[in-house]
Design an enzyme around this catalytic site. Structure first.
Site, PDB file in Angstrom:
ATOM      1  N   ASP A  24      -3.899 -45.251  -3.027  1.00  0.00           N
ATOM      2  CA  ASP A  24      -2.963 -44.139  -3.151  1.00  0.00           C
ATOM      3  C   ASP A  24      -1.828 -44.241  -2.136  1.00  0.00           C
ATOM      4  O   ASP A  24      -1.952 -44.880  -1.093  1.00  0.00           O
ATOM      5  CB  ASP A  24      -3.676 -42.799  -2.999  1.00  0.00           C
ATOM      6  CG  ASP A  24      -4.300 -42.600  -1.624  1.00  0.00           C
ATOM      7  OD1 ASP A  24      -4.912 -43.555  -1.110  1.00  0.00           O
ATOM      8  OD2 ASP A  24      -4.186 -41.495  -1.057  1.00  0.00           O
ATOM      9  N   GLU A  46      -7.127 -41.856   0.039  1.00  0.00           N
ATOM     10  CA  GLU A  46      -7.213 -41.959   1.500  1.00  0.00           C
ATOM     11  C   GLU A  46      -6.219 -41.027   2.169  1.00  0.00           C
ATOM     12  O   GLU A  46      -6.513 -40.418   3.202  1.00  0.00           O
ATOM     13  CB  GLU A  46      -6.957 -43.407   1.933  1.00  0.00           C
ATOM     14  CG  GLU A  46      -7.215 -43.691   3.415  1.00  0.00           C
ATOM     15  CD  GLU A  46      -5.999 -43.516   4.305  1.00  0.00           C
ATOM     16  OE1 GLU A  46      -6.139 -43.649   5.535  1.00  0.00           O
ATOM     17  OE2 GLU A  46      -4.888 -43.242   3.791  1.00  0.00           O
TER      18      GLU A  46
END
Length: 412
Positions: free
Chosen positions: A80, A173
């Site tokens: 991400d 994350e």
């Protein structure tokens, strides 16, 4: 798509921006699209035990190419990109043989300037990959994915001795959920490294203790002409709360081991206001003290309010400093340090003013320091990375694998 740069440019074309406040993991469908692409790529490259979990975590194995027992190690990166800036329609610019001076980012007014970012002075002659000034780049952490993937291909095709290596690519994350559904037992590594750091040489084994603080303020709105003694301005209370925090203990005025209070957002009206903070500190004592201080301020400001008006504080710990957990396994950091020195890279050991998946995984039995990627200015439109730095990260990953196998042979 066989080289490092091609891989990186492919990965940043996926919009994988994560979204805070979403219960499901991954928080966005774009992350699943990249996860499926990585799964297919790993299978095509001939890695084994390739899996994709229901929460979007990709894992795979590069089998050992030596006969003696070697500890299984792992390398981890996240898919991400940060919610801070758009990750949609990323249009990278490649600046070969950087000669110094300002770099125009796209056709607008945005520039990447060594006046604002002096590190550029150290990168003369290198190949820079920048944004077009409209989005972030996604080097955090798609460079880590590209570096791990490239290292596995080169190890598989070359003669470098290595033991079994596990790789993992995680979701969410950036919103603190990357390790929430990470199956440490299934991963099966004795230790691992996140490849999620910045400039060349960074080696990190300590990070912030982190918490989010949400403050809900309920006021009372009446006509301002007859408000005396009746109106309770929620925005005014919010302003008082913020004014009571130490003005110098904010991100823009702290560095090194200094912690901070950071007002991320504030919205509302006279009737109702909401504030969202993040709190950071390296010491556990300082971390707890900061949270208590925020509670005390809210209590102080809320004293004497009408019963229908109130201040509500919700505290959530996000992650803790992995320093003590990693320190129990000093050989892990020593191995990475040696790998860098062997490649004429000076290790730069400093605390992470942030967090990584490794911070949480270290508390779940998988000690996991952080390696550099070669990138700079993450989370914004001035983000960039050097191809030379990425190549060095690949070399460090490969050298760690080789050293692990070599030391196991000597010990055996």
């Amino acid at each position: 798509m066989n080289n490092l740069l091609d891989r990186f440019l492919n990965y940043v074309s996926f919009d994988t921006q994560s979204k805070p406040g979403v219960r499901q993991v991954p928080s966005t469908e774009g992350q699943f699209r990249l996860a499926r692409a990585l799964q297919s790529e790993l299978l095509a490259l001939g890695l084994e035990q390739v899996t994709l979990s229901e929460h979007g975590c990709v894992m795979a194995t590069l089998p050992a190419n030596v006969a003696w027992p070697v500890p299984t190690i792992g390398f981890i990166a996240h898919m991400d990109t940060a919610p801070d800036a758009s990750g949609k329609n990323v249009n990278p610019q490649i600046v070969e043989n950087y000669r110094g001076g300002d770099i125009a980012l796209g056709i607008g007014d945005e520039i990447l300037s060594p006046v604002m970012f002096p590190v550029l002075h150290q990168l003369l002659g290198q190949t820079l990959i920048t944004t077009d000034g409209k989005t972030l780049l996604g080097a955090d952490d798609k460079s880590g994915i590209a570096e791990i993937m490239t290292a596995m291909v080169r190890l598989k095709q070359g003669n470098t001795p290595h033991g079994e290596i596990r790789v993992a690519f995680t979701p969410d994350e950036e919103v603190g959920k990357g390790a929430q559904h990470f199956d440490v037992a299934a991963f099966g590594a004795e230790w691992a490294y996140t490849v999620d750091g910045g400039g060349v040489g960074e080696l990190e084994c300590e990070n912030f203790n982190a918490a989010s603080v949400n403050i809900k303020i309920i006021g009372n709105n009446v006509h301002p002409g007859s408000a005396k003694g009746v109106m309770v301005n929620a925005l005014g209370l919010a302003n008082r709360i913020h004014a009571l925090l130490p003005a110098a203990e904010v991100p823009e005025q702290t560095d090194g081991y200094e912690g901070f209070y950071h007002l991320v957002s504030m919205k509302g009206s006279v009737e109702k206001a909401e504030m969202h903070y993040i709190v950071r500190d390296f010491s556990r004592e300082g971390f707890e003290a900061r949270k208590k201080h925020m509670m005390a301020i809210a209590k102080q400001v809320g004293q004497g309010l009408h019963p229908d008006c109130y201040i509500e504080v919700t505290l959530d710990d996000s992650y803790y400093n992995m320093r003590d957990e990693v320190a129990k396994h000093p050989h892990i950091v020593a191995l990475a340090r040696q790998a860098m020195c062997d490649l004429a890279i000076e290790p730069i050991e400093r605390p992470i003013r942030g967090g990584t998946d490794g911070a949480q995984l270290s508390f779940h039995g998988l000690p996991c320091p952080n390696l550099f990627t070669g990138g700079y200015n993450f989370h914004g439109k001035h983000e960039f990375i050097t191809l030379e730095g990425m190549e060095k990260a690949v070399s460090v990953i490969m050298r760690i694998a080789e050293l692990t196998a070599g030391r196991a042979r000597v010990a055996g």
